[in-house]
Design a protein around this motif. Structure first.
Motif, PDB file in Angstrom:
ATOM      1  N   ASP A 184       0.878  -1.165   0.000  1.00 33.41           N
ATOM      2  CA  ASP A 184       0.000   0.000   0.000  1.00 33.41           C
ATOM      3  C   ASP A 184       0.921   1.222   0.000  1.00 33.41           C
ATOM      4  O   ASP A 184       1.331   1.713   1.045  1.00 33.41           O
ATOM      5  N   VAL A 185       1.258   1.696  -1.197  1.00 30.60           N
ATOM      6  CA  VAL A 185       2.310   2.699  -1.354  1.00 30.60           C
ATOM      7  C   VAL A 185       1.925   4.007  -0.663  1.00 30.60           C
ATOM      8  O   VAL A 185       0.812   4.516  -0.829  1.00 30.60           O
ATOM      9  N   VAL A 186       2.870   4.533   0.116  1.00 30.57           N
ATOM     10  CA  VAL A 186       2.671   5.776   0.870  1.00 30.57           C
ATOM     11  C   VAL A 186       3.485   6.890   0.215  1.00 30.57           C
ATOM     12  O   VAL A 186       4.694   6.742   0.005  1.00 30.57           O
ATOM     13  N   ALA A 187       2.842   7.999  -0.108  1.00 29.47           N
ATOM     14  CA  ALA A 187       3.550   9.169  -0.633  1.00 29.47           C
ATOM     15  C   ALA A 187       4.273   9.871   0.512  1.00 29.47           C
ATOM     16  O   ALA A 187       3.781   9.915   1.637  1.00 29.47           O
ATOM     17  N   VAL A 188       5.452  10.419   0.205  1.00 31.32           N
ATOM     18  CA  VAL A 188       6.255  11.084   1.237  1.00 31.32           C
ATOM     19  C   VAL A 188       6.516  12.527   0.808  1.00 31.32           C
ATOM     20  O   VAL A 188       7.519  12.823   0.156  1.00 31.32           O
ATOM     21  N   PRO A 189       5.631  13.434   1.166  1.00 28.42           N
ATOM     22  CA  PRO A 189       5.857  14.848   0.835  1.00 28.42           C
ATOM     23  C   PRO A 189       6.882  15.458   1.781  1.00 28.42           C
ATOM     24  O   PRO A 189       7.169  14.921   2.851  1.00 28.42           O
ATOM     25  N   ALA A 190       7.431  16.593   1.393  1.00 26.47           N
ATOM     26  CA  ALA A 190       8.319  17.325   2.290  1.00 26.47           C
ATOM     27  C   ALA A 190       7.522  17.838   3.477  1.00 26.47           C
ATOM     28  O   ALA A 190       6.365  18.241   3.337  1.00 26.47           O
ATOM     29  N   GLY A 191       8.139  17.814   4.639  1.00 25.22           N
ATOM     30  CA  GLY A 191       7.433  18.301   5.820  1.00 25.22           C
ATOM     31  C   GLY A 191       8.248  18.132   7.084  1.00 25.22           C
ATOM     32  O   GLY A 191       9.265  17.427   7.098  1.00 25.22           O
ATOM     33  N   LEU A 192       7.793  18.750   8.143  1.00 25.25           N
ATOM     34  CA  LEU A 192       8.457  18.674   9.440  1.00 25.25           C
ATOM     35  C   LEU A 192       8.063  17.381  10.151  1.00 25.25           C
ATOM     36  O   LEU A 192       7.072  16.742   9.787  1.00 25.25           O
ATOM     37  N   PRO A 193       8.819  16.988  11.180  1.00 23.37           N
ATOM     38  CA  PRO A 193       8.452  15.792  11.944  1.00 23.37           C
ATOM     39  C   PRO A 193       7.056  15.923  12.546  1.00 23.37           C
ATOM     40  O   PRO A 193       6.636  17.012  12.952  1.00 23.37           O
ATOM     41  N   LYS A 194       6.341  14.802  12.623  1.00 21.01           N
ATOM     42  CA  LYS A 194       4.990  14.778  13.165  1.00 21.01           C
ATOM     43  C   LYS A 194       4.949  14.076  14.519  1.00 21.01           C
ATOM     44  O   LYS A 194       3.887  13.615  14.944  1.00 21.01           O
ATOM     45  N   VAL A 195       6.099  13.978  15.169  1.00 23.83           N
ATOM     46  CA  VAL A 195       6.170  13.357  16.491  1.00 23.83           C
ATOM     47  C   VAL A 195       6.784  14.364  17.463  1.00 23.83           C
ATOM     48  O   VAL A 195       7.502  15.281  17.059  1.00 23.83           O
ATOM     49  N   ARG A 196       6.502  14.151  18.751  1.00 20.81           N
ATOM     50  CA  ARG A 196       6.933  15.116  19.756  1.00 20.81           C
ATOM     51  C   ARG A 196       8.211  14.710  20.488  1.00 20.81           C
ATOM     52  O   ARG A 196       9.094  15.520  20.705  1.00 20.81           O
ATOM     53  N   ILE A 243       7.031  -3.756   0.255  1.00 23.51           N
ATOM     54  CA  ILE A 243       6.307  -3.283   1.434  1.00 23.51           C
ATOM     55  C   ILE A 243       7.258  -2.606   2.412  1.00 23.51           C
ATOM     56  O   ILE A 243       6.957  -1.530   2.952  1.00 23.51           O
ATOM     57  N   GLU A 244       8.414  -3.212   2.635  1.00 19.07           N
ATOM     58  CA  GLU A 244       9.366  -2.637   3.582  1.00 19.07           C
ATOM     59  C   GLU A 244       9.787  -1.229   3.164  1.00 19.07           C
ATOM     60  O   GLU A 244       9.928  -0.342   4.006  1.00 19.07           O
ATOM     61  N   LEU A 245       9.963  -1.016   1.862  1.00 22.15           N
ATOM     62  CA  LEU A 245      10.449   0.278   1.373  1.00 22.15           C
ATOM     63  C   LEU A 245       9.326   1.288   1.155  1.00 22.15           C
ATOM     64  O   LEU A 245       9.380   2.412   1.669  1.00 22.15           O
ATOM     65  N   ARG A 246       8.309   0.898   0.411  1.00 20.57           N
ATOM     66  CA  ARG A 246       7.333   1.869  -0.080  1.00 20.57           C
ATOM     67  C   ARG A 246       6.102   2.015   0.809  1.00 20.57           C
ATOM     68  O   ARG A 246       5.296   2.916   0.587  1.00 20.57           O
ATOM     69  N   GLU A 247       6.002   1.144   1.811  1.00 18.08           N
ATOM     70  CA  GLU A 247       4.900   1.269   2.755  1.00 18.08           C
ATOM     71  C   GLU A 247       5.435   1.552   4.160  1.00 18.08           C
ATOM     72  O   GLU A 247       5.153   2.599   4.731  1.00 18.08           O
ATOM     73  N   HIS A 248       6.242   0.630   4.710  1.00 16.01           N
ATOM     74  CA  HIS A 248       6.731   0.809   6.076  1.00 16.01           C
ATOM     75  C   HIS A 248       7.689   1.991   6.191  1.00 16.01           C
ATOM     76  O   HIS A 248       7.474   2.914   6.982  1.00 16.01           O
ATOM     77  N   LEU A 249       8.770   1.958   5.410  1.00 18.56           N
ATOM     78  CA  LEU A 249       9.739   3.051   5.486  1.00 18.56           C
ATOM     79  C   LEU A 249       9.095   4.374   5.096  1.00 18.56           C
ATOM     80  O   LEU A 249       9.347   5.403   5.740  1.00 18.56           O
ATOM     81  N   ALA A 250       8.265   4.356   4.086  1.00 17.47           N
ATOM     82  CA  ALA A 250       7.638   5.604   3.639  1.00 17.47           C
ATOM     83  C   ALA A 250       6.747   6.186   4.733  1.00 17.47           C
ATOM     84  O   ALA A 250       6.770   7.403   4.988  1.00 17.47           O
ATOM     85  N   GLY A 251       5.953   5.349   5.399  1.00 15.88           N
ATOM     86  CA  GLY A 251       5.119   5.846   6.487  1.00 15.88           C
ATOM     87  C   GLY A 251       5.944   6.415   7.627  1.00 15.88           C
ATOM     88  O   GLY A 251       5.592   7.455   8.213  1.00 15.88           O
ATOM     89  N   GLU A 252       7.038   5.753   7.943  1.00 17.22           N
ATOM     90  CA  GLU A 252       7.932   6.251   8.996  1.00 17.22           C
ATOM     91  C   GLU A 252       8.601   7.553   8.573  1.00 17.22           C
ATOM     92  O   GLU A 252       8.801   8.460   9.397  1.00 17.22           O
ATOM     93  N   ALA A 253       8.950   7.646   7.282  1.00 13.67           N
ATOM     94  CA  ALA A 253       9.599   8.861   6.785  1.00 13.67           C
ATOM     95  C   ALA A 253       8.679  10.068   6.910  1.00 13.67           C
ATOM     96  O   ALA A 253       9.143  11.180   7.210  1.00 13.67           O
ATOM     97  N   VAL A 254       7.374   9.867   6.685  1.00 11.92           N
ATOM     98  CA  VAL A 254       6.422  10.971   6.841  1.00 11.92           C
ATOM     99  C   VAL A 254       6.431  11.468   8.280  1.00 11.92           C
ATOM    100  O   VAL A 254       6.514  12.673   8.543  1.00 11.92           O
ATOM    101  N   LEU A 255       6.335  10.544   9.243  1.00 10.08           N
ATOM    102  CA  LEU A 255       6.309  10.939  10.652  1.00 10.08           C
ATOM    103  C   LEU A 255       7.630  11.561  11.088  1.00 10.08           C
ATOM    104  O   LEU A 255       7.656  12.468  11.925  1.00 10.08           O
TER     105      LEU A 255
END
Length: 322
Positions: A184-196, A243-255
């Motif tokens: 389930d491919v996740v797009a990774v836009p530019a952005g600031l961290p979403k974690v505290r 999945i490891e690259l385009r779903e898991h890593l991508a989702g983590e990269a967004v956060l």
């Protein structure tokens, strides 16, 4: 010429690794998954050299993943020359540097050994790492990260089960290798961290490196499976790697806010490449030389020289953007 001679030696090691039988697993280090057993190509290497090669693979896999995301952002912003530079460098990190380190360290073994290695890693991530990360994120009120970590933990359990089923087929000759999963491919836009919390940020960094390495190793395992006539197993490796690259890593990269502006991405790349060229790989080369691992030492020196060229190319690209 010197570089090509090193690659010829590494190619020979790759062939040895493909033909090598499985070796017994090593004891698990504290706080991490069991280390993969060394195969024929790595038996003569000193333990510190093997550890440095593992660190190299993690760094090169992560660079490949990050630069691929940076290339997509440069494309989005209409800077095709920078996108091409990032994409080309990403391929060098994966298809030259990481593959050579994997050959020297004997990462690829028989299909059964590769599956056992993956099962060990997926089990650790499913049962220990991602569950702990999720608990810590909830405690730190990083609820989005907690949700993602929990989802990935569940995915890794499914990967483990598929690899176990494939191992049964490989070892008994009976049954069918599971069909490859779909990302389930996740797009990774530019952005600031979403974690505290600093703890969640550190856990995301660990997870990003782990997912990048899993993707790279599974692609190596897929190549081995295809070379040995097991197309179904190759497809399972490739689907899981996606999945490891385009779903898991991508989702983590967004956060994590991994992708920023193209200028910031170039600065980050310059800093990383310069550190590898001047500190990391020269240090690894000195350690390998001291224990007589001359081929590995040569690989580290050659890779340091490559990373210096990468840093210079990224610097020129940054200068042209100003």
């Amino acid at each position: 010429m010197f570089r090509h001679s090193t690659r010829a030696l590494v190619s020979g090691l790759c062939a040895l690794a493909v033909a090598a039988p499985a070796a017994p697993a090593l004891a698990a280090p504290a706080g991490g998954p069991p280390s993969p057993a060394p195969h024929t190509a790595s038996r003569a290497l000193h333990a510190q050299t093997l550890a440095d090669l593992t660190t190299t693979m993690k760094g090169e896999a992560y660079a490949h993943a990050a630069y691929s995301l940076f290339a997509a952002e440069a494309d989005r912003l209409g800077v095709p020359a920078v996108a091409k530079l990032f994409r080309g460098t990403a391929q060098t990190e994966l298809n030259e540097h990481l593959r050579e380190a994997a050959a020297l360290s004997g990462t690829v073994g028989s299909s059964a050994a590769n599956l056992r290695q993956a099962i060990s890693g997926e089990t650790y991530e499913h049962q220990v790492m991602y569950r702990r990360f999720a608990e810590q994120a909830r405690a730190d009120n990083d609820l989005e990260a907690a949700k993602l970590f929990s989802e990935i933990a569940a995915d890794e359990g499914r990967h483990r089960d598929a690899f176990r089923a494939a191992l049964m087929v490989v070892t008994t000759g009976r049954g069918t290798v599971p069909a490859p999963p779909k990302a389930d491919v996740v797009a990774v836009p530019a952005g600031l961290p979403k974690v505290r919390s600093a703890r969640t940020r550190a856990n995301l960094d660990t997870a990003l490196h782990g997912e990048a390495l899993a993707h790279a190793k599974y692609m190596l395992f897929a190549t081995h499976a295809r070379q040995t006539g097991n197309a179904a197993l190759a497809r399972l490796w490739e689907g899981t790697a996606e999945i490891e690259l385009r779903e898991h890593l991508a989702g983590e990269a967004v956060l994590a806010g991994l992708v920023r502006t193209t200028r910031e991405n170039l600065r980050k790349a310059i800093t990383g490449e310069h550190n590898e060229a001047t500190t990391v790989y020269p240090g690894f080369a000195r350690r390998a030389t001291a224990v007589g691992d001359t081929i590995a030492a040569r690989y580290f020196r050659d890779t340091a020289a490559d990373e210096s060229r990468h840093a210079a190319a990224f610097q020129r690209a940054l200068d042209q953007l100003r």
